[in-house]
Enzyme design. Sequence first.
Site, PDB file in Angstrom:
ATOM      1  N   LYS A 192      35.607  31.473  76.673  1.00 38.93           N
ATOM      2  CA  LYS A 192      36.042  32.302  77.798  1.00 38.93           C
ATOM      3  C   LYS A 192      37.497  32.690  77.606  1.00 38.93           C
ATOM      4  O   LYS A 192      38.369  31.832  77.513  1.00 38.93           O
ATOM      5  CB  LYS A 192      35.862  31.532  79.109  1.00 38.93           C
ATOM      6  CG  LYS A 192      36.378  32.285  80.317  1.00 38.93           C
ATOM      7  CD  LYS A 192      36.024  31.592  81.602  1.00 38.93           C
ATOM      8  CE  LYS A 192      36.702  32.258  82.770  1.00 38.93           C
ATOM      9  NZ  LYS A 192      36.370  31.624  84.043  1.00 38.93           N
ATOM     10  N   LYS A 245      32.504  35.302  77.009  1.00 42.82           N
ATOM     11  CA  LYS A 245      32.920  36.083  78.168  1.00 42.82           C
ATOM     12  C   LYS A 245      34.335  36.592  77.975  1.00 42.82           C
ATOM     13  O   LYS A 245      35.183  35.821  77.541  1.00 42.82           O
ATOM     14  CB  LYS A 245      32.839  35.159  79.389  1.00 42.82           C
ATOM     15  CG  LYS A 245      33.296  35.741  80.671  1.00 42.82           C
ATOM     16  CD  LYS A 245      33.280  34.674  81.722  1.00 42.82           C
ATOM     17  CE  LYS A 245      33.926  35.240  82.948  1.00 42.82           C
ATOM     18  NZ  LYS A 245      34.139  34.260  83.967  1.00 42.82           N
TER      19      LYS A 245
END
Length: 324
Positions: A192, A245
């Site tokens: 992330k 992400k």
Amino acid sequence: MIFRPRRLRRTAAIRDMAAETRLSPSMLVYPVFIREGKNIIEDIPAMPGQKRYSPDTFPKFLEETANAGIKSILLFGLPEHKDECGSGAWDENGVIQQALRVGKKNFPEMTFMCDVCLCEYTSHGHCGLLKGETVDNDPTVELLAKTALSQAQAGADVVAPSDMMDGRVGAIREALDAAGMDETIIFSYAVKYASAFYGPFREAAGSTPAFGDRRSYQMDPRNVREALREAELDIEEGADMIMVKPGLPYLDVLSKVKDAFDVPTGAYCVSGEYSMIKAAAANGWLDEERVVAESAVCLARAGADIIVTYFAPELAKMMKEGRL
Ligand code: PBG
């Protein structure tokens, strides 16, 4: 005679037959925001078409989502009261726990995934406990494990830690197993990035940090080898599925992570990606449906087995009608 291969593109049927990437509704995960209160269904201005629900109106969302053919959702909670340590996150009667109980009872077929993080619950908006101006990793990990356990006990099938603290996956696995929740799946946001594409989400979830940013715990967009290390560590600690992400700006990372590991890999097409498409489409600058379809295809082509997206209902509709 010279052999000349034909291009397999002349008709739609041939293109479909030759297609290397195929999508199905089972790949889709639809994120949803649950806020405290009663009888609330409210618009999120920065994310046109997305709404916040209170636990009592959540079944209405579930009914529409199930009817659309979507089988998995990802819950985010917005508590009424925030504090320094984010205690609303593991409160047995917290907003997410209430929603999970009512949701699971009425829609047992739905897969309930839960974001595990403290930023929506802390008064300062950071993803963990603070020591001075930095997040204190180890005590935060304990609170995250408590949060994941309480979500699992309220009915979550899958817990999805998105905080990016070191060692949280192992601590969550241990806490779940010790409490007999060994069937609960961990879908880790292993990779992330500290991304400006989360902008609209922070309005939706009221989780903008009161000072500073998340660069001391989320990843540097310049790095890809680090992504492989993060994914490897999370899998070693017990992550069953992993996520990259944001989505479209990080296809190279997604592709490398997918090639390197054998666990199901998800891509999160985040709020900023959603709002950009919505804004351009509202101005007549993009054909929304075609851009949404192409974005999902590109994520799948790069390696996504699972696509977390606010466009899940549109994608499911296109699939149902044979247009994707
Ligand atoms: C919580 C969390 C965030 C997102 C998912 N989980 C926000 C953040 O890290 O700032 C972003 C999702 C999106 O932008 O759609 N930590």
